[in-house]
Design a protein around this motif. Structure first.
Motif, PDB file in Angstrom:
ATOM      1  N   ASN A  88       0.815  -1.218   0.000  1.00  0.00           N
ATOM      2  CA  ASN A  88       0.000   0.000   0.000  1.00  0.00           C
ATOM      3  C   ASN A  88       0.847   1.266   0.000  1.00  0.00           C
ATOM      4  N   ASP A  89       2.075   1.196  -0.563  1.00  0.00           N
ATOM      5  CA  ASP A  89       2.850   2.420  -0.760  1.00  0.00           C
ATOM      6  C   ASP A  89       2.296   3.171  -1.959  1.00  0.00           C
ATOM      7  N   LEU A  90       2.298   4.516  -1.864  1.00  0.00           N
ATOM      8  CA  LEU A  90       1.777   5.328  -2.965  1.00  0.00           C
ATOM      9  C   LEU A  90       2.936   6.052  -3.643  1.00  0.00           C
ATOM     10  N   PHE A  91       2.846   6.188  -4.972  1.00  0.00           N
ATOM     11  CA  PHE A  91       3.806   7.003  -5.714  1.00  0.00           C
ATOM     12  C   PHE A  91       3.088   8.284  -6.112  1.00  0.00           C
ATOM     13  N   ILE A  92       3.562   9.403  -5.575  1.00  0.00           N
ATOM     14  CA  ILE A  92       2.864  10.677  -5.717  1.00  0.00           C
ATOM     15  C   ILE A  92       3.671  11.606  -6.604  1.00  0.00           C
ATOM     16  N   HIS A  93       3.019  12.157  -7.640  1.00  0.00           N
ATOM     17  CA  HIS A  93       3.659  13.226  -8.402  1.00  0.00           C
ATOM     18  C   HIS A  93       3.322  14.542  -7.726  1.00  0.00           C
ATOM     19  N   ASN A  94       4.373  15.226  -7.281  1.00  0.00           N
ATOM     20  CA  ASN A  94       4.186  16.474  -6.546  1.00  0.00           C
ATOM     21  C   ASN A  94       4.673  17.627  -7.408  1.00  0.00           C
ATOM     22  N   ILE A  95       3.887  18.707  -7.480  1.00  0.00           N
ATOM     23  CA  ILE A  95       4.248  19.773  -8.419  1.00  0.00           C
ATOM     24  C   ILE A  95       5.384  20.637  -7.887  1.00  0.00           C
ATOM     25  N   ASN A  96       5.536  20.714  -6.579  1.00  0.00           N
ATOM     26  CA  ASN A  96       6.589  21.564  -6.036  1.00  0.00           C
ATOM     27  C   ASN A  96       7.235  20.901  -4.828  1.00  0.00           C
ATOM     28  N   LEU A  97       8.309  20.159  -5.073  1.00  0.00           N
ATOM     29  CA  LEU A  97       9.028  19.546  -3.960  1.00  0.00           C
ATOM     30  C   LEU A  97       9.927  20.595  -3.320  1.00  0.00           C
ATOM     31  N   PRO A  98       9.900  20.707  -1.993  1.00  0.00           N
ATOM     32  CA  PRO A  98      10.838  21.624  -1.350  1.00  0.00           C
ATOM     33  C   PRO A  98      12.279  21.179  -1.579  1.00  0.00           C
ATOM     34  N   GLU A  99      13.184  22.133  -1.533  1.00  0.00           N
ATOM     35  CA  GLU A  99      14.610  21.880  -1.755  1.00  0.00           C
ATOM     36  C   GLU A  99      15.106  20.768  -0.826  1.00  0.00           C
ATOM     37  N   GLY A 100      15.766  19.750  -1.375  1.00  0.00           N
ATOM     38  CA  GLY A 100      16.346  18.698  -0.551  1.00  0.00           C
ATOM     39  C   GLY A 100      15.459  17.486  -0.359  1.00  0.00           C
ATOM     40  N   ASP A 101      14.162  17.605  -0.717  1.00  0.00           N
ATOM     41  CA  ASP A 101      13.268  16.476  -0.490  1.00  0.00           C
ATOM     42  C   ASP A 101      13.512  15.330  -1.461  1.00  0.00           C
ATOM     43  N   GLU A 102      14.206  15.568  -2.589  1.00  0.00           N
ATOM     44  CA  GLU A 102      14.432  14.478  -3.534  1.00  0.00           C
ATOM     45  C   GLU A 102      15.431  13.460  -2.994  1.00  0.00           C
ATOM     46  N   GLU A 103      16.152  13.811  -1.909  1.00  0.00           N
ATOM     47  CA  GLU A 103      17.093  12.863  -1.316  1.00  0.00           C
ATOM     48  C   GLU A 103      16.379  11.824  -0.452  1.00  0.00           C
ATOM     49  N   LYS A 104      15.197  12.162   0.061  1.00  0.00           N
ATOM     50  CA  LYS A 104      14.546  11.274   1.023  1.00  0.00           C
ATOM     51  C   LYS A 104      13.976  10.043   0.325  1.00  0.00           C
ATOM     52  N   GLU A 105      14.224   8.870   0.940  1.00  0.00           N
ATOM     53  CA  GLU A 105      13.755   7.614   0.350  1.00  0.00           C
ATOM     54  C   GLU A 105      12.238   7.487   0.467  1.00  0.00           C
ATOM     55  N   PHE A 106      11.709   7.773   1.654  1.00  0.00           N
ATOM     56  CA  PHE A 106      10.279   7.601   1.919  1.00  0.00           C
ATOM     57  C   PHE A 106       9.704   8.862   2.549  1.00  0.00           C
ATOM     58  N   PHE A 107       8.413   9.040   2.331  1.00  0.00           N
ATOM     59  CA  PHE A 107       7.659  10.034   3.093  1.00  0.00           C
ATOM     60  C   PHE A 107       6.575   9.285   3.854  1.00  0.00           C
ATOM     61  N   THR A 108       6.054   9.898   4.921  1.00  0.00           N
ATOM     62  CA  THR A 108       4.862   9.341   5.539  1.00  0.00           C
ATOM     63  C   THR A 108       3.662  10.152   5.074  1.00  0.00           C
ATOM     64  N   GLY A 109       2.452   9.546   5.180  1.00  0.00           N
ATOM     65  CA  GLY A 109       1.254  10.232   4.721  1.00  0.00           C
ATOM     66  C   GLY A 109       1.048  11.571   5.407  1.00  0.00           C
ATOM     67  N   GLU A 110       1.435  11.658   6.682  1.00  0.00           N
ATOM     68  CA  GLU A 110       1.200  12.892   7.435  1.00  0.00           C
ATOM     69  C   GLU A 110       2.006  14.054   6.869  1.00  0.00           C
ATOM     70  N   GLU A 111       3.177  13.762   6.276  1.00  0.00           N
ATOM     71  CA  GLU A 111       4.039  14.845   5.803  1.00  0.00           C
ATOM     72  C   GLU A 111       3.467  15.587   4.604  1.00  0.00           C
ATOM     73  N   LEU A 112       2.492  14.950   3.901  1.00  0.00           N
ATOM     74  CA  LEU A 112       1.957  15.585   2.699  1.00  0.00           C
ATOM     75  C   LEU A 112       0.988  16.706   3.023  1.00  0.00           C
ATOM     76  N   PHE A 113       0.361  16.648   4.190  1.00  0.00           N
ATOM     77  CA  PHE A 113      -0.690  17.609   4.514  1.00  0.00           C
ATOM     78  C   PHE A 113      -0.239  18.485   5.670  1.00  0.00           C
ATOM     79  N   ALA A 114      -0.326  19.787   5.475  1.00  0.00           N
ATOM     80  CA  ALA A 114       0.216  20.688   6.479  1.00  0.00           C
ATOM     81  C   ALA A 114      -0.827  21.086   7.521  1.00  0.00           C
ATOM     82  N   LEU A 115      -2.105  21.211   7.106  1.00  0.00           N
ATOM     83  CA  LEU A 115      -3.089  21.820   7.998  1.00  0.00           C
ATOM     84  C   LEU A 115      -3.818  20.803   8.871  1.00  0.00           C
ATOM     85  N   ALA A 116      -4.143  19.631   8.307  1.00  0.00           N
ATOM     86  CA  ALA A 116      -4.929  18.657   9.062  1.00  0.00           C
ATOM     87  C   ALA A 116      -4.315  17.278   8.859  1.00  0.00           C
TER      88      ALA A 116
END
Lengths: 118, 175
Positions: free
Chosen positions: B136-164
């Motif tokens: 259940n890993d997702l591959f997400i196309h993100n329009i604006n990755l912050p500087e340095g995020d392309e080095e990270k192997e994985f993200f968690t779901g919580e990191e994608l959403f800032a407000l809730a």
């Protein structure tokens, strides 16, 4: 009066975001970034123009009790739900099909999917 | 039998919603009510294996499916509004830095992964391109990755959403 202003506000927001979606479709460089612009147009633009219909239907229905406006209101609500579902599923299907058939994101800083499935 | 009852009830409810405002019994006419019962029974008999193909009935609990509109109108709408304004800004300025990242969703069920993937696709600026169905890993196309995020192997779901915290909401609904 307030209701009319609310309907107008919904329409203005909806049309403005739809226009920005068209602009993004023309300006962005590749398929994936263009798809961001078009999902934006559908989610905000079309949901707000439909919301204007919902507000109008509810307003007339509460004022006159004519049940054909209840039908209008409910059908506009169903249109919003259907738009949200079909938009999400179809843009996922398009993106997945594009990536599988070899259209890679062209300006891209990283592509983890291409690393997994060469 | 439970699968048939649930499918018939859902089909009947949908038909009644579509035809509200047609007459005087409540908001329906007598012929529409009879048609709703008939169509509900037929639809339930034909499609029960599609709606309930795993034979898990967690979602029949009203506490769960009544949370869905709360989720959509509350935290999800907030995230969508923020993402819309962000993409509008990117359309006008063309400041983009696209890339496909891997997100560990942490969802255990198909429905949870489906809801998270659709929530991500509906917020502009992120599109779910593919799902690893084993993990259940997702591959997400993100329009604006912050500087340095392309080095990270994985993200968690919580990191994608800032407000809730949308993944926590989805876990509450679907798992």
């Amino acid at each position: 009066m307030i209701v009319e202003a609310l309907i107008l506000l919904c329409l203005v927001i909806g049309v403005a975001f739809n226009a920005l979606g068209v602009l993004g479709l023309l300006r962005f460089p590749d398929l994936y970034t263009r798809m961001h612009a078009t999902t934006k147009a559908t989610t905000f633009g079309s949901i707000f123009t439909s919301a204007a219909v919902v507000v109008y239907g509810a307003w007339i229905f509460l004022a006159t009790g004519d049940s054909q406006f209840l039908t209008l209101l409910i059908h506009a609500l169903i249109a919003i739900v259907a738009l949200a579902f079909t938009n999400a599923v179809s843009s996922h299907a398009l993106a997945r099909a594009a990536h599988k058939s070899g259209i890679l994101p062209h300006p891209a800083v990283v592509d983890r999917l291409a690393e997994v499935k060469p | 039998m439970i699968a048939f009852a649930i499918t018939a009830a859902v089909a009947m409810g949908m038909y009644l919603i579509f035809t509200a405002g047609s007459g005087n019994i409540g908001y329906w006419s007598l012929s529409e009510l009879i048609a709703a019962v008939g169509l509900g029974v037929v639809t339930g008999a034909v499609t029960k294996e599609f709606l309930c193909h795993r034979h898990e009935y967690r979602m029949a609990n009203p506490l769960r499916f009544l949370l869905i509109p709360v989720y959509v109108i509350g935290p999800f709408f907030l995230e969508m509004m923020k993402a819309n304004l962000d993409v509008a800004y990117r359309v006008l300025t063309m400041k983009i830095r696209p890339g496909i990242i891997r997100v560990k969703s942490g969802m255990k069920t198909d429905l949870g992964a489906f809801m998270l993937a659709n929530s991500i696709t509906l917020t502009p600026g992120t599109i779910t391109v593919d799902i690893d169905e084993a993990t259940n890993d997702l591959f997400i196309h993100n329009i604006n990755l912050p500087e340095g995020d392309e080095e990270k192997e994985f993200f968690t779901g919580e990191e994608l959403f800032a407000l809730a915290n949308l993944p926590a909401w989805i876990r509450r609904i679907a798992e």
